[in-house]
Design a protein around this motif. Structure first.
Motif, PDB file in Angstrom:
ATOM      1  N   VAL A 165      74.933   3.795  73.606  1.00 55.56           N
ATOM      2  CA  VAL A 165      76.095   3.461  73.918  1.00 55.56           C
ATOM      3  C   VAL A 165      76.234   2.199  74.768  1.00 55.56           C
ATOM      4  CG1 VAL A 165      78.313   4.185  75.065  1.00 55.56           C
ATOM      5  CG2 VAL A 165      77.401   5.603  73.422  1.00 55.56           C
ATOM      6  N   SER A 166      75.439   2.502  75.865  1.00 56.39           N
ATOM      7  CA  SER A 166      75.423   1.513  76.931  1.00 56.39           C
ATOM      8  C   SER A 166      74.735   0.024  76.115  1.00 56.39           C
ATOM      9  CB  SER A 166      74.264   1.878  78.068  1.00 56.39           C
ATOM     10  OG  SER A 166      74.204   0.726  78.975  1.00 56.39           O
ATOM     11  N   ASP A 167      73.672   0.297  75.523  1.00 57.04           N
ATOM     12  CA  ASP A 167      73.025  -1.031  74.964  1.00 57.04           C
ATOM     13  C   ASP A 167      74.030  -1.716  73.966  1.00 57.04           C
ATOM     14  OD1 ASP A 167      70.902  -0.268  76.584  1.00 57.04           O
ATOM     15  OD2 ASP A 167      69.700   0.202  74.592  1.00 57.04           O
ATOM     16  N   THR A 168      74.688  -0.986  73.119  1.00 55.01           N
ATOM     17  CA  THR A 168      75.484  -1.535  72.180  1.00 55.01           C
ATOM     18  C   THR A 168      76.935  -2.153  72.510  1.00 55.01           C
ATOM     19  OG1 THR A 168      74.484   0.077  70.431  1.00 55.01           O
ATOM     20  CG2 THR A 168      76.622  -0.827  69.830  1.00 55.01           C
ATOM     21  N   PHE A 169      77.425  -1.244  73.647  1.00 53.86           N
ATOM     22  CA  PHE A 169      78.873  -1.678  73.814  1.00 53.86           C
ATOM     23  C   PHE A 169      79.121  -1.833  75.337  1.00 53.86           C
ATOM     24  CE2 PHE A 169      79.169   1.803  70.777  1.00 53.86           C
ATOM     25  CZ  PHE A 169      79.771   1.069  69.723  1.00 53.86           C
ATOM     26  N   VAL A 170      78.270  -2.039  76.314  1.00 58.81           N
ATOM     27  CA  VAL A 170      78.581  -2.269  77.531  1.00 58.81           C
ATOM     28  C   VAL A 170      77.348  -3.217  78.177  1.00 58.81           C
ATOM     29  CG1 VAL A 170      78.170  -1.071  79.874  1.00 58.81           C
ATOM     30  CG2 VAL A 170      79.094   0.191  78.064  1.00 58.81           C
ATOM     31  N   ARG A 171      76.203  -3.212  77.904  1.00 62.94           N
ATOM     32  CA  ARG A 171      75.104  -4.243  78.433  1.00 62.94           C
ATOM     33  C   ARG A 171      75.516  -5.530  78.161  1.00 62.94           C
ATOM     34  NH1 ARG A 171      69.320  -3.486  75.724  1.00 62.94           N
ATOM     35  NH2 ARG A 171      70.391  -4.411  73.980  1.00 62.94           N
ATOM     36  N   ALA A 172      75.711  -6.194  79.185  1.00 65.55           N
ATOM     37  CA  ALA A 172      75.807  -7.669  79.010  1.00 65.55           C
ATOM     38  C   ALA A 172      74.727  -8.607  78.270  1.00 65.55           C
ATOM     39  CB  ALA A 172      75.847  -8.378  80.467  1.00 65.55           C
ATOM     40  N   PRO A 173      75.196  -9.694  77.478  1.00 69.81           N
ATOM     41  CA  PRO A 173      74.196 -10.127  76.599  1.00 69.81           C
ATOM     42  C   PRO A 173      73.672 -11.208  77.600  1.00 69.81           C
ATOM     43  CG  PRO A 173      76.510 -10.944  76.209  1.00 69.81           C
ATOM     44  CD  PRO A 173      76.343  -9.758  77.056  1.00 69.81           C
ATOM     45  N   LYS A 174      72.576 -11.628  77.115  1.00 64.90           N
ATOM     46  CA  LYS A 174      71.775 -12.637  77.876  1.00 64.90           C
ATOM     47  C   LYS A 174      72.126 -13.995  77.699  1.00 64.90           C
ATOM     48  CE  LYS A 174      67.579 -10.226  78.625  1.00 64.90           C
ATOM     49  NZ  LYS A 174      66.033 -10.542  78.643  1.00 64.90           N
ATOM     50  N   HIS A 175      72.192 -14.762  78.738  1.00 63.24           N
ATOM     51  CA  HIS A 175      72.382 -16.359  78.835  1.00 63.24           C
ATOM     52  C   HIS A 175      71.473 -16.795  78.150  1.00 63.24           C
ATOM     53  CE1 HIS A 175      76.099 -15.758  81.202  1.00 63.24           C
ATOM     54  NE2 HIS A 175      75.478 -14.955  82.202  1.00 63.24           N
ATOM     55  N   LEU A 176      71.558 -17.307  76.606  1.00 61.78           N
ATOM     56  CA  LEU A 176      70.527 -17.921  75.821  1.00 61.78           C
ATOM     57  C   LEU A 176      70.223 -19.237  76.185  1.00 61.78           C
ATOM     58  CD1 LEU A 176      71.797 -16.376  72.428  1.00 61.78           C
ATOM     59  CD2 LEU A 176      70.246 -15.544  74.155  1.00 61.78           C
ATOM     60  N   ASN A 177      71.218 -19.994  77.054  1.00 55.81           N
ATOM     61  CA  ASN A 177      70.783 -21.318  77.698  1.00 55.81           C
ATOM     62  C   ASN A 177      69.437 -21.173  78.428  1.00 55.81           C
ATOM     63  OD1 ASN A 177      72.559 -23.504  76.395  1.00 55.81           O
ATOM     64  ND2 ASN A 177      74.090 -21.778  77.176  1.00 55.81           N
ATOM     65  N   LYS A 178      69.035 -20.169  78.869  1.00 59.04           N
ATOM     66  CA  LYS A 178      68.070 -19.941  79.914  1.00 59.04           C
ATOM     67  C   LYS A 178      66.453 -20.390  79.315  1.00 59.04           C
ATOM     68  CE  LYS A 178      66.447 -15.139  79.673  1.00 59.04           C
ATOM     69  NZ  LYS A 178      66.342 -13.898  80.462  1.00 59.04           N
ATOM     70  N   TYR A 179      66.674 -19.909  77.953  1.00 60.03           N
ATOM     71  CA  TYR A 179      65.520 -20.067  76.993  1.00 60.03           C
ATOM     72  C   TYR A 179      65.179 -21.681  76.789  1.00 60.03           C
ATOM     73  CZ  TYR A 179      65.541 -14.906  76.300  1.00 60.03           C
ATOM     74  OH  TYR A 179      65.336 -13.710  76.521  1.00 60.03           O
ATOM     75  N   GLY A 180      66.333 -22.418  76.834  1.00 61.98           N
ATOM     76  CA  GLY A 180      66.286 -23.902  76.335  1.00 61.98           C
ATOM     77  C   GLY A 180      67.568 -24.298  75.889  1.00 61.98           C
ATOM     78  N   SER A 181      67.800 -25.581  75.216  1.00 64.77           N
ATOM     79  CA  SER A 181      68.995 -26.095  75.248  1.00 64.77           C
ATOM     80  C   SER A 181      69.244 -26.199  73.593  1.00 64.77           C
ATOM     81  CB  SER A 181      69.128 -27.590  75.623  1.00 64.77           C
ATOM     82  OG  SER A 181      68.089 -28.446  75.413  1.00 64.77           O
ATOM     83  N   TRP A 182      68.246 -25.928  72.735  1.00 68.41           N
ATOM     84  CA  TRP A 182      68.142 -26.010  71.461  1.00 68.41           C
ATOM     85  C   TRP A 182      67.993 -24.568  70.609  1.00 68.41           C
ATOM     86  CZ3 TRP A 182      69.462 -30.471  68.134  1.00 68.41           C
ATOM     87  CH2 TRP A 182      69.652 -31.446  68.760  1.00 68.41           C
ATOM     88  N   ALA A 183      68.672 -24.351  69.627  1.00 68.01           N
ATOM     89  CA  ALA A 183      68.274 -23.364  68.681  1.00 68.01           C
ATOM     90  C   ALA A 183      67.850 -23.699  67.266  1.00 68.01           C
ATOM     91  CB  ALA A 183      69.323 -22.177  68.606  1.00 68.01           C
ATOM     92  N   LEU A 184      66.790 -22.928  66.658  1.00 68.84           N
ATOM     93  CA  LEU A 184      66.445 -23.291  65.326  1.00 68.84           C
ATOM     94  C   LEU A 184      67.017 -22.133  64.451  1.00 68.84           C
ATOM     95  CD1 LEU A 184      63.322 -24.966  64.026  1.00 68.84           C
ATOM     96  CD2 LEU A 184      64.163 -23.306  62.842  1.00 68.84           C
ATOM     97  N   VAL A 185      67.419 -22.365  63.289  1.00 64.89           N
ATOM     98  CA  VAL A 185      67.882 -21.356  62.569  1.00 64.89           C
ATOM     99  C   VAL A 185      67.475 -21.728  61.158  1.00 64.89           C
ATOM    100  CG1 VAL A 185      69.824 -19.777  61.705  1.00 64.89           C
ATOM    101  CG2 VAL A 185      70.059 -20.691  63.787  1.00 64.89           C
ATOM    102  N   THR A 186      66.641 -20.828  60.498  1.00 66.32           N
ATOM    103  CA  THR A 186      66.218 -20.995  59.084  1.00 66.32           C
ATOM    104  C   THR A 186      67.348 -20.098  58.077  1.00 66.32           C
ATOM    105  OG1 THR A 186      64.633 -19.027  58.900  1.00 66.32           O
ATOM    106  CG2 THR A 186      64.019 -21.258  59.673  1.00 66.32           C
TER     107      THR A 186
END
Length: 307
Positions: free
Chosen positions: A28-49
């Motif tokens: 319940v915590s992981d699915t509905f409560v836990r805050a998502p990570k700030h993905l910008n911390k990984y880098g400024s670009w994302a690649l999607v296939t």
């Protein structure tokens, strides 16, 4: 003596109940409560296939909403332009590159195009979504060699090589997130008859992800296999004859919203809440019963295809 055994059994029952209660609360915590990570911390670009339909397209939009620039990869150049223009119209500040290539014909050439596209940009997030399956339910001996070789090439080889292409940059920066889209066909149920090669390649994706998670976690790279069940996509329509979404079958956008929340955490997850519930109930059933059910479903879909 009987009292001692009763106390022991009661204690063991309490421990079992406590364990399951903790697991439920964590879910319940992981699915509905836990805050998502700030993905910008990984880098400024994302690649999607596989970025022009279904889950891939939905992930691309969600990542753009997070402020990430995009490199979109798909075999259809016309669809790429449409998706690119849609995202630019909604989010004009996002930079977007596109790579048009069909991995079913040549993986090496596609990887070279991707390597060229990622030069001098920080790819912080990789979504390995590209995947194909049979044109319909088939027994293994009925599948044309070209068909199953293309499935292996796209689902297995392309996922491996694209991961290998972005990994050096992530290692240099000591940060990154790699998300490989698996399938409930290889994890949730013990078998997926009449789609055997597809399920086997997705099992490879799961094992690849788990091993890479262990290898690179200490290097700042979070590797994850997301395991969706049915999502209302073109692939689901082909495999399961699903024509519309429901509470059991989310839209790609609903799935991607849930998937984004899990990036950077556990090595394997089923992000969408109703999928996780279905997985829980499936684990309670004997493998033999699930095998028989899956085979009957596959045969029925095969008859529908022939008809």
């Amino acid at each position: 003596m009987q009292l001692t055994w009763l106390l022991l059994l009661s204690f063991l029952g309490f421990l079992s109940l406590l364990k399951h209660s903790i697991s439920l609360l964590k879910w319940v915590s992981d699915t509905f409560v836990r805050a998502p990570k700030h993905l910008n911390k990984y880098g400024s670009w994302a690649l999607v296939t596989g970025a022009t339909d279904g889950i891939g397209k939905a992930f691309a939009r969600q990542l753009a909403l997070q402020g990430l620039n995009l490199i979109l990869v798909s075999r259809n150049s016309n669809k790429l332009k449409v998706v690119l223009n849609e995202i630019r119209a909604e989010l004009p500040h996002i930079k977007i590159k596109d790579v048009a290539h069909d991995f079913s014909s040549d993986v090496t050439a596609g990887v070279k195009l991707i390597e060229e596209a990622i030069k001098e940009v920080e790819v912080g997030v990789l979504i390995n979504n590209v995947g194909i399956t049979y044109p319909g339910a088939m027994f293994f001996d009925e599948v044309d060699e070209q068909v199953w070789m293309e499935i292996v090439r796209v689902n297995l080889e392309a996922t491996t090589w694209v991961t290998r292409a972005v990994l050096p940059g992530m290692l240099n920066r000591k940060r990154g997130a790699i998300v490989n889209i698996g399938s409930g066909a290889s994890i949730v149920v013990p078998s997926h008859p009449l789609y055997t090669i597809y399920a086997a390649t997705k099992a490879y994706v799961d094992q690849l992800s788990r091993s890479l998670y262990v290898e690179y976690k200490l290097c700042g790279i979070d590797v994850q296999c997301q395991v969706p069940l049915y999502v209302a996509t073109n692939l689901a329509s082909k495999v399961a004859l699903i024509e519309k979404s429901s509470w059991l079958v989310p839209t790609p956008n609903d799935y991607a919203e849930a998937g984004i929340r899990h990036i950077g955490y556990e090595p394997r997850c089923t992000p969408y809440w109703s999928h996780a519930i279905q997985w829980c109930f499936a684990r309670l059933l004997p493998d033999a019963l699930l095998d028989a059910w899956r085979l009957s479903v596959g045969i029925r879909r095969r008859r529908d295809l022939v008809a």
